[in-house]
Motif scaffolding. Structure first.
Motif, PDB file in Angstrom:
ATOM      1  N   ILE A  20       0.865  -1.175   0.000  1.00 13.33           N
ATOM      2  CA  ILE A  20       0.000   0.000   0.000  1.00 13.33           C
ATOM      3  C   ILE A  20       0.899   1.221   0.000  1.00 13.33           C
ATOM      4  CG2 ILE A  20      -1.809   1.261   1.196  1.00 13.33           C
ATOM      5  CD1 ILE A  20      -2.734  -1.305   2.435  1.00 13.33           C
ATOM      6  N   GLY A  21       0.912   1.930  -1.105  1.00 14.01           N
ATOM      7  CA  GLY A  21       1.788   3.086  -1.206  1.00 14.01           C
ATOM      8  C   GLY A  21       3.237   2.666  -1.089  1.00 14.01           C
ATOM      9  N   THR A  22       3.935   3.231  -0.109  1.00 13.68           N
ATOM     10  CA  THR A  22       5.343   2.911   0.107  1.00 13.68           C
ATOM     11  C   THR A  22       5.537   1.917   1.252  1.00 13.68           C
ATOM     12  OG1 THR A  22       5.574   4.850   1.546  1.00 13.68           O
ATOM     13  CG2 THR A  22       6.111   5.142  -0.786  1.00 13.68           C
TER      14      THR A  22
ATOM     15  N   PRO B 146      11.499  -0.805  -5.198  1.00 15.61           N
ATOM     16  CA  PRO B 146      12.562   0.176  -4.904  1.00 15.61           C
ATOM     17  C   PRO B 146      12.079   1.394  -4.126  1.00 15.61           C
ATOM     18  CG  PRO B 146      11.988   0.181  -7.240  1.00 15.61           C
ATOM     19  CD  PRO B 146      11.314  -1.003  -6.645  1.00 15.61           C
ATOM     20  N   GLU B 147      10.759   1.679  -4.140  1.00 14.00           N
ATOM     21  CA  GLU B 147      10.239   2.848  -3.434  1.00 14.00           C
ATOM     22  C   GLU B 147       9.822   2.528  -2.002  1.00 14.00           C
ATOM     23  OE1 GLU B 147      10.260   5.889  -4.821  1.00 14.00           O
ATOM     24  OE2 GLU B 147      11.259   4.924  -6.525  1.00 14.00           O
ATOM     25  N   THR B 148      10.072   1.323  -1.517  1.00 12.74           N
ATOM     26  CA  THR B 148       9.623   0.916  -0.185  1.00 12.74           C
ATOM     27  C   THR B 148      10.256   1.795   0.900  1.00 12.74           C
ATOM     28  OG1 THR B 148       9.371  -1.367  -0.928  1.00 12.74           O
ATOM     29  CG2 THR B 148       9.496  -0.989   1.444  1.00 12.74           C
ATOM     30  N   MET B 149       9.400   2.270   1.812  1.00 15.45           N
ATOM     31  CA  MET B 149       9.863   3.056   2.950  1.00 15.45           C
ATOM     32  C   MET B 149       9.616   2.344   4.287  1.00 15.45           C
ATOM     33  SD  MET B 149       8.583   6.851   1.704  1.00 15.45           S
ATOM     34  CE  MET B 149       9.270   7.672   3.135  1.00 15.45           C
ATOM     35  N   TYR B 150       8.603   1.475   4.322  1.00 15.17           N
ATOM     36  CA  TYR B 150       8.247   0.797   5.567  1.00 15.17           C
ATOM     37  C   TYR B 150       7.998  -0.678   5.276  1.00 15.17           C
ATOM     38  CZ  TYR B 150       7.327   5.668   6.746  1.00 15.17           C
ATOM     39  OH  TYR B 150       7.448   7.011   6.910  1.00 15.17           O
ATOM     40  N   LEU B 151       8.685  -1.541   6.003  1.00 16.93           N
ATOM     41  CA  LEU B 151       8.532  -2.984   5.842  1.00 16.93           C
ATOM     42  C   LEU B 151       8.091  -3.583   7.173  1.00 16.93           C
ATOM     43  CD1 LEU B 151       8.847  -5.758   4.452  1.00 16.93           C
ATOM     44  CD2 LEU B 151      11.253  -5.714   5.165  1.00 16.93           C
ATOM     45  N   TYR B 152       6.985  -4.339   7.128  1.00 18.06           N
ATOM     46  CA  TYR B 152       6.489  -5.064   8.285  1.00 18.06           C
ATOM     47  C   TYR B 152       6.446  -6.546   7.912  1.00 18.06           C
ATOM     48  CZ  TYR B 152       4.983  -0.391   9.632  1.00 18.06           C
ATOM     49  OH  TYR B 152       4.958   0.949   9.938  1.00 18.06           O
ATOM     50  N   ALA B 153       7.331  -7.330   8.496  1.00 18.25           N
ATOM     51  CA  ALA B 153       7.395  -8.767   8.213  1.00 18.25           C
ATOM     52  C   ALA B 153       7.436  -9.534   9.527  1.00 18.25           C
ATOM     53  CB  ALA B 153       8.612  -9.089   7.350  1.00 18.25           C
TER      54      ALA B 153
ATOM     55  N   GLY C 211      19.840  -1.372  -2.626  1.00 20.92           N
ATOM     56  CA  GLY C 211      19.199  -0.355  -3.461  1.00 20.92           C
ATOM     57  C   GLY C 211      17.998   0.315  -2.849  1.00 20.92           C
ATOM     58  N   LEU C 212      17.606  -0.038  -1.632  1.00 23.86           N
ATOM     59  CA  LEU C 212      16.424   0.571  -1.006  1.00 23.86           C
ATOM     60  C   LEU C 212      16.842   1.824  -0.240  1.00 23.86           C
ATOM     61  CD1 LEU C 212      14.668  -2.685   0.230  1.00 23.86           C
ATOM     62  CD2 LEU C 212      14.232  -1.391  -1.857  1.00 23.86           C
ATOM     63  N   LYS C 213      17.077   2.879  -0.967  1.00 20.97           N
ATOM     64  CA  LYS C 213      17.613   4.105  -0.384  1.00 20.97           C
ATOM     65  C   LYS C 213      16.588   4.881   0.427  1.00 20.97           C
ATOM     66  CE  LYS C 213      21.069   4.670  -4.033  1.00 20.97           C
ATOM     67  NZ  LYS C 213      21.626   5.577  -5.065  1.00 20.97           N
TER      68      LYS C 213
ATOM     69  N   ARG D  78      23.737  -1.659   7.338  1.00 22.70           N
ATOM     70  CA  ARG D  78      24.660  -0.527   7.418  1.00 22.70           C
ATOM     71  C   ARG D  78      24.591   0.388   6.211  1.00 22.70           C
ATOM     72  NH1 ARG D  78      29.888   0.493   5.845  1.00 22.70           N
ATOM     73  NH2 ARG D  78      30.006  -1.543   4.807  1.00 22.70           N
ATOM     74  N   LEU D  79      24.260  -0.149   5.046  1.00 24.90           N
ATOM     75  CA  LEU D  79      24.292   0.636   3.816  1.00 24.90           C
ATOM     76  C   LEU D  79      22.940   1.256   3.465  1.00 24.90           C
ATOM     77  CD1 LEU D  79      26.502  -1.777   1.667  1.00 24.90           C
ATOM     78  CD2 LEU D  79      27.219   0.191   3.046  1.00 24.90           C
ATOM     79  N   LEU D  80      22.014   1.267   4.394  1.00 22.70           N
ATOM     80  CA  LEU D  80      20.700   1.893   4.165  1.00 22.70           C
ATOM     81  C   LEU D  80      20.756   3.331   4.662  1.00 22.70           C
ATOM     82  CD1 LEU D  80      18.394  -1.063   5.302  1.00 22.70           C
ATOM     83  CD2 LEU D  80      19.002  -0.396   2.960  1.00 22.70           C
ATOM     84  N   PRO D  81      20.816   4.310   3.772  1.00 22.08           N
ATOM     85  CA  PRO D  81      21.081   5.694   4.198  1.00 22.08           C
ATOM     86  C   PRO D  81      19.922   6.358   4.915  1.00 22.08           C
ATOM     87  CG  PRO D  81      20.631   5.625   1.844  1.00 22.08           C
ATOM     88  CD  PRO D  81      20.676   4.203   2.308  1.00 22.08           C
ATOM     89  N   SER D  82      18.691   5.846   4.775  1.00 20.82           N
ATOM     90  CA  SER D  82      17.526   6.497   5.374  1.00 20.82           C
ATOM     91  C   SER D  82      16.941   5.721   6.545  1.00 20.82           C
ATOM     92  CB  SER D  82      16.425   6.700   4.314  1.00 20.82           C
ATOM     93  OG  SER D  82      16.891   7.481   3.229  1.00 20.82           O
ATOM     94  N   LEU D  83      17.537   4.594   6.913  1.00 21.96           N
ATOM     95  CA  LEU D  83      16.956   3.746   7.948  1.00 21.96           C
ATOM     96  C   LEU D  83      16.977   4.453   9.305  1.00 21.96           C
ATOM     97  CD1 LEU D  83      15.759   0.958   8.513  1.00 21.96           C
ATOM     98  CD2 LEU D  83      18.055   0.187   9.115  1.00 21.96           C
ATOM     99  N   GLN D  84      15.797   4.578   9.904  1.00 18.89           N
ATOM    100  CA  GLN D  84      15.655   5.227  11.195  1.00 18.89           C
ATOM    101  C   GLN D  84      15.227   4.260  12.297  1.00 18.89           C
ATOM    102  OE1 GLN D  84      12.978   8.552  10.768  1.00 18.89           O
ATOM    103  NE2 GLN D  84      14.261   9.592   9.274  1.00 18.89           N
ATOM    104  N   GLU D  85      14.453   3.243  11.952  1.00 20.95           N
ATOM    105  CA  GLU D  85      13.942   2.318  12.952  1.00 20.95           C
ATOM    106  C   GLU D  85      14.230   0.883  12.530  1.00 20.95           C
ATOM    107  OE1 GLU D  85      10.045   3.435  14.897  1.00 20.95           O
ATOM    108  OE2 GLU D  85       9.882   4.590  13.051  1.00 20.95           O
TER     109      GLU D  85
END
Length: 330
Positions: free
Chosen positions: A133-135, A152-159, A174-176, A197-204
């Protein structure tokens, strides 16, 4: 001649009298109708006839609303064969042994036919296995054993609530834009050192209730790390693992196997949860700089050390820079 003139005069007189009587009768009917209308409207309280949400139910009786309208009449009536009429004389089925190939159905598209690309079973994109749903990608309780391929546009992953056993270095390549990863309640026993480590936008990064025995390296953008209810000993943390994480605010490592508090801690830290570990001691510089007695750590207001064998009263000089004392046994 006189008789004919008399008849003519009488006829003219009758017409004039009829016309004269017709006008008053018409006016009388109009007056009677007006009087009847006024009598009808006298029964309506027009001054209080304001239709609002408060008096809507009082003005309109909705209890019998369904009885007033037969919604069965509004149901669409579709006759069999309207959309795809069946021919009167059905053609015989094609011979299985014929050389002509059966035409393949293609998904409808306004941009032309789409030719699906074959994926291995474990490499299916998440939007075929989960809900996109969206991102955001929702893969909770999907019986996954690996991280699926993400858009590639994923911002939030719940698994959450899956059977994922490991996190590989290429799972998030590639998930920047990825900001949050929630892998709670899986079976993760290890993660590659470069998995996050290579995820530049990861906050949580949320990893509670897994089987981790070591933490991988974290990006400098991390704000919240939750790795509660794992099996992480102090040897599973890199030396000074959190020192350079200048944006880290929430560090929750309760219910693990830590022997000491992972110092030094960044100045940005607001909440430190280490309850139910095996911490027995600390040194004076764990929270404060023993050489700078003017130091004040205003951000660090929540420290949980309860459920550890450490006696906090043995280290009175370790808390002088804190706005409040840690929670634990004194």
């Amino acid at each position: 001649g006189c008789r004919m003139g008399t008849l003519a005069w009488l006829g003219m007189a009758s017409l004039c009298l009829g016309a004269a009587w017709a006008v008053p009768a018409k006016e009388r009917r109009k007056a009677e109708k007006t009087k009847a209308d006024l009598t009808l409207y006298e029964n309506l309280d027009l001054d209080n006839y304001d239709l609002t949400l408060d008096n809507y139910g009082e003005i309109l009786d909705l209890s019998n609303y369904e009885e007033l309208y037969d919604y069965g009449d509004l149901a669409p009536k579709i006759e069999v064969g309207t959309l795809a009429p069946r021919p009167k004389d059905p053609e015989p089925l094609p011979n299985v042994g014929a050389t002509a190939e059966t035409p393949k159905l293609q998904p409808p598209s306004t941009a032309g036919p789409i030719h699906p690309v074959p994926f291995p079973v474990q490499g299916l994109p998440s939007c075929l296995l989960c809900l996109c749903i969206g991102t955001s990608v929702y893969c909770d309780d999907a019986d996954l054993e690996h991280i699926p391929r993400l858009p590639p546009e994923t911002m939030y992953l719940y698994a959450r609530f899956n059977r994922i056993g490991a996190v590989r270095a290429g799972d998030f390549t590639g998930l920047k834009k990825l900001k949050r990863i929630d892998l709670s309640s899986n079976s993760i026993s290890w993660a590659d050192v470069d998995a996050f480590r290579l995820l530049p936008s990861l906050q949580e990064l949320i990893l509670p209730q897994n089987r981790l025995t070591a933490l991988p390296e974290l990006p400098h953008s991390i704000v919240r790390l939750d790795a509660r209810l794992n099996r992480i000993p102090s040897t599973g943390l890199r030396p000074e693992a959190f020192r350079d994480l200048k944006q880290l605010q929430f560090l929750h490592l309760s219910d693990n196997q830590l022997d000491f508090i992972p110092a030094p801690l960044p100045e940005s830290l607001r909440s430190l949860h280490l309850q139910n570990n095996n911490i027995q001691t600390m040194h004076e510089d764990t929270f404060c700089d023993s050489q700078d007695h003017s130091q004040i750590r205003r951000a660090l207001e929540d420290i949980r050390l309860d459920g550890n064998p450490i006696n906090l009263s043995l280290f009175p000089d370790a808390y002088f820079c804190l706005p409040r004392l840690p929670t634990g046994r004194f």
